[in-house]
Motif scaffolding. Structure first.
Motif, PDB file in Angstrom:
ATOM      1  N   ARG A   1      28.034  57.626  21.343  1.00 53.91           N
ATOM      2  CA  ARG A   1      28.131  57.289  19.921  1.00 53.91           C
ATOM      3  C   ARG A   1      27.808  55.813  19.694  1.00 53.91           C
ATOM      4  NH1 ARG A   1      32.534  55.679  16.429  1.00 53.91           N
ATOM      5  NH2 ARG A   1      32.262  56.536  14.350  1.00 53.91           N
ATOM      6  N   GLN A   2      28.355  54.939  20.534  1.00 55.07           N
ATOM      7  CA  GLN A   2      28.087  53.513  20.383  1.00 55.07           C
ATOM      8  C   GLN A   2      26.621  53.186  20.681  1.00 55.07           C
ATOM      9  OE1 GLN A   2      30.189  51.315  18.982  1.00 55.07           O
ATOM     10  NE2 GLN A   2      31.439  53.140  18.698  1.00 55.07           N
ATOM     11  N   LEU A   3      26.050  53.831  21.682  1.00 54.85           N
ATOM     12  CA  LEU A   3      24.633  53.633  21.978  1.00 54.85           C
ATOM     13  C   LEU A   3      23.762  54.121  20.821  1.00 54.85           C
ATOM     14  CD1 LEU A   3      24.608  54.690  25.721  1.00 54.85           C
ATOM     15  CD2 LEU A   3      24.271  52.375  24.819  1.00 54.85           C
ATOM     16  N   PHE A   4      24.148  55.225  20.226  1.00 53.38           N
ATOM     17  CA  PHE A   4      23.455  55.756  19.050  1.00 53.38           C
ATOM     18  C   PHE A   4      23.444  54.723  17.926  1.00 53.38           C
ATOM     19  CE2 PHE A   4      24.220  58.221  15.037  1.00 53.38           C
ATOM     20  CZ  PHE A   4      22.956  58.749  14.875  1.00 53.38           C
ATOM     21  N   PHE A   5      24.619  54.157  17.627  1.00 52.88           N
ATOM     22  CA  PHE A   5      24.696  53.135  16.574  1.00 52.88           C
ATOM     23  C   PHE A   5      23.856  51.910  16.926  1.00 52.88           C
ATOM     24  CE2 PHE A   5      29.167  54.703  15.259  1.00 52.88           C
ATOM     25  CZ  PHE A   5      28.606  55.612  14.382  1.00 52.88           C
TER      26      PHE A   5
ATOM     27  N   TYR B   1      16.986  57.760   7.043  1.00 57.22           N
ATOM     28  CA  TYR B   1      17.572  59.032   7.475  1.00 57.22           C
ATOM     29  C   TYR B   1      16.736  59.671   8.585  1.00 57.22           C
ATOM     30  CZ  TYR B   1      19.826  58.437   2.948  1.00 57.22           C
ATOM     31  OH  TYR B   1      20.514  57.932   1.884  1.00 57.22           O
ATOM     32  N   ASP B   2      15.425  59.535   8.477  1.00 61.65           N
ATOM     33  CA  ASP B   2      14.538  60.054   9.529  1.00 61.65           C
ATOM     34  C   ASP B   2      14.784  59.307  10.842  1.00 61.65           C
ATOM     35  OD1 ASP B   2      13.320  61.792   7.679  1.00 61.65           O
ATOM     36  OD2 ASP B   2      11.753  60.311   7.191  1.00 61.65           O
ATOM     37  N   VAL B   3      14.978  57.993  10.739  1.00 69.18           N
ATOM     38  CA  VAL B   3      15.276  57.193  11.930  1.00 69.18           C
ATOM     39  C   VAL B   3      16.579  57.681  12.558  1.00 69.18           C
ATOM     40  CG1 VAL B   3      15.877  54.879  12.757  1.00 69.18           C
ATOM     41  CG2 VAL B   3      14.032  55.164  11.088  1.00 69.18           C
ATOM     42  N   GLN B   4      17.589  57.877  11.732  1.00 66.29           N
ATOM     43  CA  GLN B   4      18.881  58.376  12.222  1.00 66.29           C
ATOM     44  C   GLN B   4      18.699  59.714  12.929  1.00 66.29           C
ATOM     45  OE1 GLN B   4      21.936  58.877   9.225  1.00 66.29           O
ATOM     46  NE2 GLN B   4      23.081  60.260  10.523  1.00 66.29           N
ATOM     47  N   GLU B   5      17.943  60.618  12.343  1.00 66.18           N
ATOM     48  CA  GLU B   5      17.749  61.941  12.938  1.00 66.18           C
ATOM     49  C   GLU B   5      16.945  61.851  14.233  1.00 66.18           C
ATOM     50  OE1 GLU B   5      16.307  66.447  11.787  1.00 66.18           O
ATOM     51  OE2 GLU B   5      16.113  64.858  10.306  1.00 66.18           O
ATOM     52  N   ARG B   6      15.913  61.011  14.246  1.00 66.24           N
ATOM     53  CA  ARG B   6      15.079  60.861  15.447  1.00 66.24           C
ATOM     54  C   ARG B   6      15.912  60.327  16.613  1.00 66.24           C
ATOM     55  NH1 ARG B   6      12.374  56.246  16.652  1.00 66.24           N
ATOM     56  NH2 ARG B   6      12.160  55.615  14.480  1.00 66.24           N
TER      57      ARG B   6
ATOM     58  N   LEU C   1      17.727  62.055  20.421  1.00 65.87           N
ATOM     59  CA  LEU C   1      17.727  61.447  21.755  1.00 65.87           C
ATOM     60  C   LEU C   1      19.141  61.232  22.312  1.00 65.87           C
ATOM     61  CD1 LEU C   1      15.123  58.582  21.214  1.00 65.87           C
ATOM     62  CD2 LEU C   1      14.793  60.666  22.546  1.00 65.87           C
ATOM     63  N   MET C   2      20.085  60.895  21.434  1.00 61.92           N
ATOM     64  CA  MET C   2      21.386  60.408  21.872  1.00 61.92           C
ATOM     65  C   MET C   2      22.544  61.383  21.693  1.00 61.92           C
ATOM     66  SD  MET C   2      20.553  57.536  23.032  1.00 61.92           S
ATOM     67  CE  MET C   2      22.199  57.064  23.457  1.00 61.92           C
ATOM     68  N   SER C   3      22.325  62.505  21.072  1.00 60.66           N
ATOM     69  CA  SER C   3      23.427  63.424  20.788  1.00 60.66           C
ATOM     70  C   SER C   3      23.383  64.629  21.707  1.00 60.66           C
ATOM     71  CB  SER C   3      23.381  63.896  19.338  1.00 60.66           C
ATOM     72  OG  SER C   3      23.481  62.796  18.475  1.00 60.66           O
ATOM     73  N   VAL C   4      24.550  65.109  22.067  1.00 59.20           N
ATOM     74  CA  VAL C   4      24.646  66.312  22.888  1.00 59.20           C
ATOM     75  C   VAL C   4      24.227  67.526  22.067  1.00 59.20           C
ATOM     76  CG1 VAL C   4      26.221  67.786  24.202  1.00 59.20           C
ATOM     77  CG2 VAL C   4      26.475  65.301  24.293  1.00 59.20           C
ATOM     78  N   LEU C   5      24.659  67.553  20.816  1.00 59.17           N
ATOM     79  CA  LEU C   5      24.289  68.632  19.895  1.00 59.17           C
ATOM     80  C   LEU C   5      23.165  68.157  18.986  1.00 59.17           C
ATOM     81  CD1 LEU C   5      27.882  69.750  18.852  1.00 59.17           C
ATOM     82  CD2 LEU C   5      26.363  70.860  20.504  1.00 59.17           C
TER      83      LEU C   5
END
Length: 124
Positions: free
Chosen positions: A60-64, A84-89, A93-97
């Motif tokens: 989560r911290q790496l994602f942020f 929002y596209d950046v967040q999704e992209r 890469l960074m989320s398990v789900l």
């Protein structure tokens, strides 16, 4: 401003970790009626739970941090890619789900837009 942020981070770290120091926690705790001290086995359960899901929290911290760097370093406001596209992209890469397409949590990520962290959250 960095001194303020450093003192906030220091106090945050202190408050997150003091309860894992046995003499401190056991010295502060007691049953509200009997004053009986916290049982040692309960303290050990608290300590054992400290790192529960630590990997998820790190992701989560790496994602942020990656969103912060991407938006402040590489993202072009004139491109067709929205924040929002950046967040999704980055979420892919960074989320398990897989990220939810309707997720707009970036709107509440105040650290990178106010409060002195702008383009510096990744270093936190």
């Amino acid at each position: 401003m960095s001194t303020l942020l450093e003192s906030i981070a220091l106090s945050s770290q202190f408050m997150e970790n003091w309860c894992y120091h046995p003499p401190t926690l056991l010295g502060l705790t007691g049953h509200y009626r009997t004053a009986e001290r916290l049982p040692e086995e309960l303290f050990e359960k608290i300590r054992a739970g400290k790192n529960y899901r630590a990997g998820s929290m790190m992701l989560r911290q790496l994602f942020f941090g990656m969103i912060d760097i991407e938006l402040h370093s590489n993202w072009d406001m004139d491109s067709s890619e929205t924040p929002y596209d950046v967040q999704e992209r980055i979420g892919r890469l960074m989320s398990v789900l897989p990220p939810l397409s309707e997720d707009r949590s970036i709107c509440s990520f105040q650290h990178i837009f106010s409060g002195g962290y702008a383009a510096g959250y990744y270093s936190f």
